[in-house]
Design an enzyme around this catalytic site. Structure first.
Site, short mmCIF file in Angstrom:
data_model
loop_
_atom_site.label_atom_id
_atom_site.label_comp_id
_atom_site.label_asym_id
_atom_site.label_seq_id
_atom_site.Cartn_x
_atom_site.Cartn_y
_atom_site.Cartn_z
N GLY A 12 -2.56 28.63 32.56
CA GLY A 12 -3.42 28.01 31.40
C GLY A 12 -2.79 28.09 30.22
O GLY A 12 -1.44 28.44 30.01
N ALA A 89 -7.34 35.45 32.97
CA ALA A 89 -8.28 34.25 33.46
C ALA A 89 -9.54 34.50 32.96
O ALA A 89 -10.07 35.52 33.05
CB ALA A 89 -8.16 34.13 34.90
N GLN A 150 -23.05 31.92 23.15
CA GLN A 150 -22.22 32.49 23.98
C GLN A 150 -22.81 33.94 24.48
O GLN A 150 -22.05 34.94 24.57
CB GLN A 150 -20.88 32.57 23.43
CG GLN A 150 -20.11 31.27 23.53
CD GLN A 150 -18.51 31.70 23.33
OE1 GLN A 150 -18.05 32.42 22.29
NE2 GLN A 150 -17.73 31.14 24.18
N TYR A 153 -20.72 34.91 27.59
CA TYR A 153 -19.01 35.24 27.27
C TYR A 153 -19.27 36.44 26.43
O TYR A 153 -18.32 37.09 26.65
CB TYR A 153 -18.72 33.81 26.46
CG TYR A 153 -17.14 33.89 26.48
CD1 TYR A 153 -16.36 33.38 27.40
CD2 TYR A 153 -16.56 34.13 25.06
CE1 TYR A 153 -14.74 33.43 27.03
CE2 TYR A 153 -15.27 34.09 24.92
CZ TYR A 153 -14.55 33.89 25.78
OH TYR A 153 -13.14 33.68 25.59
N PRO A 183 -8.24 37.81 21.21
CA PRO A 183 -7.97 36.50 20.29
C PRO A 183 -9.06 36.05 19.76
O PRO A 183 -10.44 36.07 20.12
CB PRO A 183 -7.39 35.72 21.49
CG PRO A 183 -7.21 36.39 22.67
CD PRO A 183 -8.15 37.46 22.49
N1 CAA Z 1 -26.19 29.40 13.86
C1 CAA Z 1 -27.13 29.34 13.80
N2 CAA Z 1 -27.76 28.32 14.24
C2 CAA Z 1 -27.21 27.34 14.88
C3 CAA Z 1 -25.67 27.43 15.17
C4 CAA Z 1 -25.04 28.56 14.21
N3 CAA Z 1 -23.66 28.75 14.53
N4 CAA Z 1 -25.32 26.48 15.80
C5 CAA Z 1 -26.52 25.77 15.86
N5 CAA Z 1 -27.33 26.12 15.52
C6 CAA Z 1 -28.83 25.62 15.56
C7 CAA Z 1 -28.74 24.28 15.23
O1 CAA Z 1 -29.13 23.99 14.01
C8 CAA Z 1 -30.18 23.98 16.04
O2 CAA Z 1 -31.36 24.15 15.19
P1 CAA Z 1 -32.74 23.55 15.58
O3 CAA Z 1 -33.32 23.84 16.83
O4 CAA Z 1 -33.44 24.28 14.27
O5 CAA Z 1 -32.39 22.17 15.04
C9 CAA Z 1 -30.23 24.74 17.26
O6 CAA Z 1 -29.24 25.95 16.89
C10 CAA Z 1 -29.55 24.04 18.51
O7 CAA Z 1 -29.75 24.49 19.70
P2 CAA Z 1 -29.45 23.92 21.03
O8 CAA Z 1 -29.96 25.13 22.13
O9 CAA Z 1 -29.96 22.73 20.98
O10 CAA Z 1 -27.92 23.85 20.83
P3 CAA Z 1 -26.93 22.65 21.19
O11 CAA Z 1 -27.20 22.38 22.41
O12 CAA Z 1 -26.86 21.47 20.06
O13 CAA Z 1 -25.51 23.49 21.14
C11 CAA Z 1 -23.76 25.02 21.86
C12 CAA Z 1 -25.26 24.95 21.65
C13 CAA Z 1 -23.17 23.93 22.81
C14 CAA Z 1 -23.42 26.40 22.36
C15 CAA Z 1 -22.94 24.83 20.62
O14 CAA Z 1 -23.52 25.59 19.44
C16 CAA Z 1 -21.74 25.13 20.50
O15 CAA Z 1 -20.64 24.75 21.25
N6 CAA Z 1 -21.07 26.50 19.77
C17 CAA Z 1 -19.89 26.84 19.58
C18 CAA Z 1 -19.58 27.93 20.78
C19 CAA Z 1 -18.45 28.60 20.62
O16 CAA Z 1 -18.00 29.25 19.79
N7 CAA Z 1 -17.66 28.73 21.60
C20 CAA Z 1 -16.29 29.04 22.01
C21 CAA Z 1 -15.49 28.35 22.95
S1 CAA Z 1 -14.04 28.89 22.76
C22 CAA Z 1 -13.88 30.53 23.38
O17 CAA Z 1 -14.76 30.94 23.77
C23 CAA Z 1 -12.46 31.32 23.22
C24 CAA Z 1 -12.58 32.37 22.36
O18 CAA Z 1 -12.51 33.37 22.88
C25 CAA Z 1 -12.57 32.31 20.96
#
Ligand code: CAA
Length: 246
Positions: A12, A89, A150, A153, A183
């Site tokens: 990966g 992984a 998360q 996670y 990381p």
């Molecule tokens: N803080 C507070 N509120 C938040 C927010 C945040 N960071 N992000 C979204 N919201 C709110 C929105 O404003 C919305 O509010 P309302 O309901 O009041 O309108 C609500 O949360 C949306 O909730 P949903 O359940 O509908 O969320 P969604 O389906 O739109 O999205 C998600 C959810 C897909 C998890 C999205 O927030 C996302 O992708 N987040 C990032 C997650 C992330 O950082 N992943 C890392 C991946 S990489 C990795 O993991 C590697 C590593 O080790 C770093």
């Protein structure tokens, strides 16, 4: 003596950089890939060969204790005893807690946390007996600080460092170190899976102003696997561009 290193998820994004760094350090490196993805693993192996990195590839399902047991038996028979294990992984199944299906909870816990036990359990006793070993667990900044979307996670990755600290105590008098690297956001397929808008919001929060590179992680893995790194154990190395400062 050439030490044998196993890198889970070695084909990966971060895994490839770790395999390259360990090859450069003179290790005999084995990369594991997800069972069923043989064709792309062979193509990856060829690509590594063009850069003069000879890496063996083996399939495993790290959620299965038996699969991990069979993997280590095969590697031991084919190549030799494993001295270095990089538990790299991992998967994400992001979603807010209020909507998270139990399948997404279990998939992440089984891979990112139980996978660390399933793999380490196979090699740890041998390391203790031989009096030398290096285990490096790749956790995440989101295990240290939590991340919206998360719960699965963050829980698994926080658990990984608990595992590290306990195992480090068990290895300490036997020449076996166990460390965590956490990381931050690194430019790989995993972070590309996020919606572009969310990704940009996260980058805006990183003090250095950009995501990290896989090599930023791999360099520290090699450092911890060095013969001279025996006094470093039970530690958690934050490599996150300043996103979270403990
Ligand atoms: N803080 C507070 N509120 C938040 C927010 C945040 N960071 N992000 C979204 N919201 C709110 C929105 O404003 C919305 O509010 P309302 O309901 O009041 O309108 C609500 O949360 C949306 O909730 P949903 O359940 O509908 O969320 P969604 O389906 O739109 O999205 C998600 C959810 C897909 C998890 C999205 O927030 C996302 O992708 N987040 C990032 C997650 C992330 O950082 N992943 C890392 C991946 S990489 C990795 O993991 C590697 C590593 O080790 C770093």
């Amino acid at each position: 003596m050439t030490r044998i290193a196993v890198v889970t998820g070695g084909t990966g994004g971060i895994g490839t950089a770790i395999c390259s760094a360990l090859c450069q350090q003179g290790r005999r490196v084995v990369a594991t890939f997800l069972a069923g993805e043989e064709a792309s693993a062979i193509a990856w192996q060829q690509q590594m060969k063009t850069q003069s990195f000879a890496v063996d590839v083996y399939p495993v399902d790290i959620t299965s204790f038996t699969s991990c047991q069979q993997l280590i038996e095969r590697i031991t028979a084919d190549i030799g005893a494993v001295d270095i294990l990089i538990n790299n992984a991992g998967i994400t199944r992001d979603g807010t807690l209020k909507k998270m299906p139990v399948e997404n909870w279990l998939a992440v816990i089984n891979t990112d946390l139980n996978g660390v036990f399933n793999m380490t359990r196979q090699v740890f006793d041998g390391m203790l007996t031989r009096g030398w070993g290096r285990v490096v667990n790749i956790s995440s900044v989101n295990g240290q600080k939590g991340q919206f979307g998360q719960t699965n996670y963050s829980a698994a990755k926080a658990g990984v460092h608990g595992f590290t600290m306990a195992a480090a105590q068990e290895g300490a008098r036997k020449g076996v170190t166990v460390n965590t690297i956490s990381p931050g956001y690194i430019g790989t397929e995993m972070t590309l899976a996020m919606a572009e808008e969310v990704r940009q919001q996260i980058i805006a929060q990183i003090p250095v102003g950009h995501m990290g590179k896989p090599e930023d992680i791999a360099r520290t893995v090699a450092f911890l696997c060095d013969e001279a790194a025996g006094f470093i154990t039970g530690a958690d190395f934050s490599i996150n561009g300043g996103l979270h400062m403990g």
